[in-house]
Design a protein around this motif. Sequence first.
Motif, short mmCIF file in Angstrom:
data_model
loop_
_atom_site.label_atom_id
_atom_site.label_comp_id
_atom_site.label_asym_id
_atom_site.label_seq_id
_atom_site.Cartn_x
_atom_site.Cartn_y
_atom_site.Cartn_z
N SER A 72 -11.52 -0.87 -6.72
CA SER A 72 -10.49 -0.16 -5.61
C SER A 72 -10.49 -1.13 -4.29
O SER A 72 -9.75 -2.03 -4.07
CB SER A 72 -10.61 1.24 -5.23
N TYR A 73 -11.87 -1.50 -3.67
CA TYR A 73 -11.81 -2.36 -2.89
C TYR A 73 -11.81 -3.75 -2.66
O TYR A 73 -11.03 -4.38 -1.77
CB TYR A 73 -13.50 -2.39 -2.26
N GLU B 188 -7.99 -4.25 -2.38
CA GLU B 188 -7.80 -4.28 -0.67
C GLU B 188 -8.65 -5.75 -0.49
O GLU B 188 -7.57 -6.43 0.53
CB GLU B 188 -8.27 -3.57 -0.31
N GLU C 71 -4.30 -5.24 1.02
CA GLU C 71 -3.35 -4.45 1.22
C GLU C 71 -4.09 -2.91 1.48
O GLU C 71 -5.31 -2.83 1.28
CB GLU C 71 -2.01 -4.29 0.18
N ASP C 72 -3.39 -1.90 1.92
CA ASP C 72 -3.67 -0.46 2.35
C ASP C 72 -3.97 0.30 0.17
O ASP C 72 -3.54 1.15 0.64
CB ASP C 72 -3.80 0.17 3.37
#
Length: 152
Positions: free
Chosen positions: A107-108, A111, A116-117
């Motif tokens: 996930s990190y 991003e 993007e968040d």
Amino acid sequence: MRHGKAEQTPGKKDFDRELIDRGMMDARRQAARIFKGNVPERFIVSSSMRTRQTVQHMQEELHFDESTIQYEDALYLASARELLEAITHLDDLWKSVCIVGHNPTISYMAEYLTGEDIGDMQTSGIVKLNFDGRWANISQRSTYFEFYQPPQ
């Protein structure tokens, strides 16, 4: 892609955790939804049991060649820096690659590369990014965020 939903068995090594039925079904559904007719040229996969099983269910669903799967021990507990290092060393002959890994790193990284968040990707969640250039040049905010698809 984040691996499918796995068992939570007390006393079992994290590396050896297997997919539960939902994880198997989600991996197949996601493969059909996202990759039908557009299978990545290469799959770079953590060598843990749940990531191996995730890509195996995808392969059974899509019937892509097993030789396109590359298992990497280093992706199991990879930091964001280590995952980025692996990405920058991909072969430029591969224009489309699916990395199957673990949170929080997967996930990190999505991003970091997009700006993007995206938040905490769900199990079997897929983020699609586009990048025009050599893998060695990929860096922070250098990719275009196309979509995030959680399992449905």
